[in-house]
Scaffold this active site. Structure first.
Site, PDB file in Angstrom:
ATOM      1  CG  ASP A  44      -0.403  -0.011   2.461  1.00 54.35           C
ATOM      2  OD1 ASP A  44       0.670   0.096   2.470  1.00 54.35           O
ATOM      3  OD2 ASP A  44      -1.031   0.017   3.452  1.00 54.35           O
ATOM      4  CB  SER A  45       4.687   1.727  -0.276  1.00 56.61           C
ATOM      5  OG  SER A  45       4.693   0.412  -1.256  1.00 56.61           O
ATOM      6  CG  ASP A  83       0.594  -4.027   2.016  1.00 51.86           C
ATOM      7  OD1 ASP A  83       0.866  -4.948   3.014  1.00 51.86           O
ATOM      8  OD2 ASP A  83       1.344  -3.120   2.104  1.00 51.86           O
ATOM      9  CE  LYS A 113       3.458  -5.811   3.737  1.00 51.09           C
ATOM     10  NZ  LYS A 113       3.037  -4.733   4.632  1.00 51.09           N
ATOM     11  CD  GLU A 115       1.035  -1.448   7.905  1.00 47.87           C
ATOM     12  OE1 GLU A 115       0.733  -0.963   8.539  1.00 47.87           O
ATOM     13  OE2 GLU A 115       1.397  -1.306   6.688  1.00 47.87           O
ATOM     14  CD  GLU A 182       8.201  -0.306   7.436  1.00 46.29           C
ATOM     15  OE1 GLU A 182       7.286  -1.031   7.256  1.00 46.29           O
ATOM     16  OE2 GLU A 182       8.348   1.054   7.225  1.00 46.29           O
TER      17      GLU A 182
HETATM   18  O1  KIV Z   1       3.838  -1.121   1.651  1.00 45.87           O
HETATM   19  C1  KIV Z   1       4.859  -1.524   1.348  1.00 45.87           C
HETATM   20  O2  KIV Z   1       5.708  -1.073   0.494  1.00 45.87           O
HETATM   21  C2  KIV Z   1       5.395  -2.370   2.860  1.00 45.87           C
HETATM   22  C3  KIV Z   1       6.599  -2.525   2.878  1.00 45.87           C
HETATM   23  C4  KIV Z   1       7.655  -1.226   3.104  1.00 45.87           C
HETATM   24  C5  KIV Z   1       7.151  -3.341   3.845  1.00 45.87           C
HETATM   25  O3  KIV Z   1       4.536  -2.563   3.713  1.00 45.87           O
END
Ligand code: KIV
Length: 280
Positions: A44-45, A83, A113, A115, A182
């Site tokens: 989600d970056s 994500d 993934k 968080e 992280e």
């Molecule tokens: O969203 C992302 O790119 C991430 C990584 C930086 C681990 O969660």
């Protein structure tokens, strides 16, 4: 290249260091797969790298699905982690199942993934029971940056490090197949890595983790800001800017296009054409 699966990732622990990079579109997906990376994270970056926001919180599930589909299609042999965006799993187990189910059904990604630690254990258990592999993410969890007072390193006190270790165990017990750590002190990450049986993936957590992940734009010099823990392997923004400047210059000086970039017309067709328009 044979298609990578969750087994390749889990069995790599203590045998081979795992590599992971983010990708969000056709270009980044194809480049990552061509380089034979172990895993691609559709992170989600993308809220920052693709949408230009200051954080990841505004990314929606539909936007994630759009990007995950493109990446999965263009990196068919790479293990893809997708994500789950902010507020797509926190509300309830049902919400997490429904939204992870959409990612599975609609995109081709074969893991998600999430968080968080203790707060999302029921969701992790429900997803893994339903057959959806979950990668955990502890330490600096960007979706909770507002609670953490910004993008700050975590577990830098004895109490914080102990809590992190406990949460790592809880995530493993809940069924996570791997865990991103992280912005965590490397010594703390080393202890966690040695004690867990699942692979740990470092994002600014040092060299003792079982693998590393970096954001595509950061490591290739395409971001305006790069966190301290990132190594910049290429300066692509600089190179692209230079290339475009040369292009502008060549347009102005008429040195581009050359003959090899142009199409021709046969002499007799040309004559016919000129004669026709001259007579009109
Ligand atoms: O969203 C992302 O790119 C991430 C990584 C930086 C681990 O969660």
């Amino acid at each position: 290249m044979a298609k990578k699966t969750i087994l390749n990732i889990m069995e790599a622990k203590n045998k081979k260091k795992l590599s992971m990079i983010t990708a969000y579109d056709v270009t980044s997906a194809k480049i990552a797969e061509r380089a034979e990376i172990d895993m691609i994270l559709v992170g989600d970056s993308l809220g920052m790298t693709m949408q230009g926001n200051n954080d990841t919180n505004s990314v929606t599930l539909d936007e994630m699905i759009y990007h995950i589909k493109i990446v999965a299609k263009n990196a068919p042999n790479t293990f893809i982690v997708a994500d789950m965006p902010f507020m797509s799993y926190e509300i309830s187990v049902e919400q997490a199942l429904e939204n992870a189910g959409r990612i599975f059904r609609e995109t081709g990604a074969r893991s998600v993934k999430m968080e968080g630690g203790k707060n999302i254990l029921p969701q992790i258990k429900a997803l893994t029971n339903a057959g959806i592999p979950v990668m955990g993410h502890l330490g600096l969890t960007p979706q909770r940056a507002a609670m953490l007072g910004g993008f700050k390193a975590q577990a830098r006190t004895a109490k914080g490090a102990k809590e992190l270790l406990e949460e790592a165990f809880l995530l493993q017990e809940a069924g996570c197949f791997a865990l991103v750590l992280e912005a965590v002190p490397y010594k703390v990450a080393e202890v966690i890595t040695k004690r867990l049986s699942i692979p740990t993936i470092s994002c600014g957590a040092g060299k003792y983790c079982d693998g590393q992940v970096l954001v595509f734009h950061d490591m290739l010099g395409l971001s305006d800001f790069t966190p301290r823990f990132v190594k910049v392997y290429a300066n692509l923004a600089e190179q692209a800017t230079q290339a475009i400047k040369t292009y502008i210059q060549e347009i102005e000086q008429v040195t581009f296009p050359e003959e090899k970039h142009s199409f021709t017309i046969a002499d007799e067709e040309w004559e016919k054409f000129i004669n026709t328009i001259d007579k009109e």
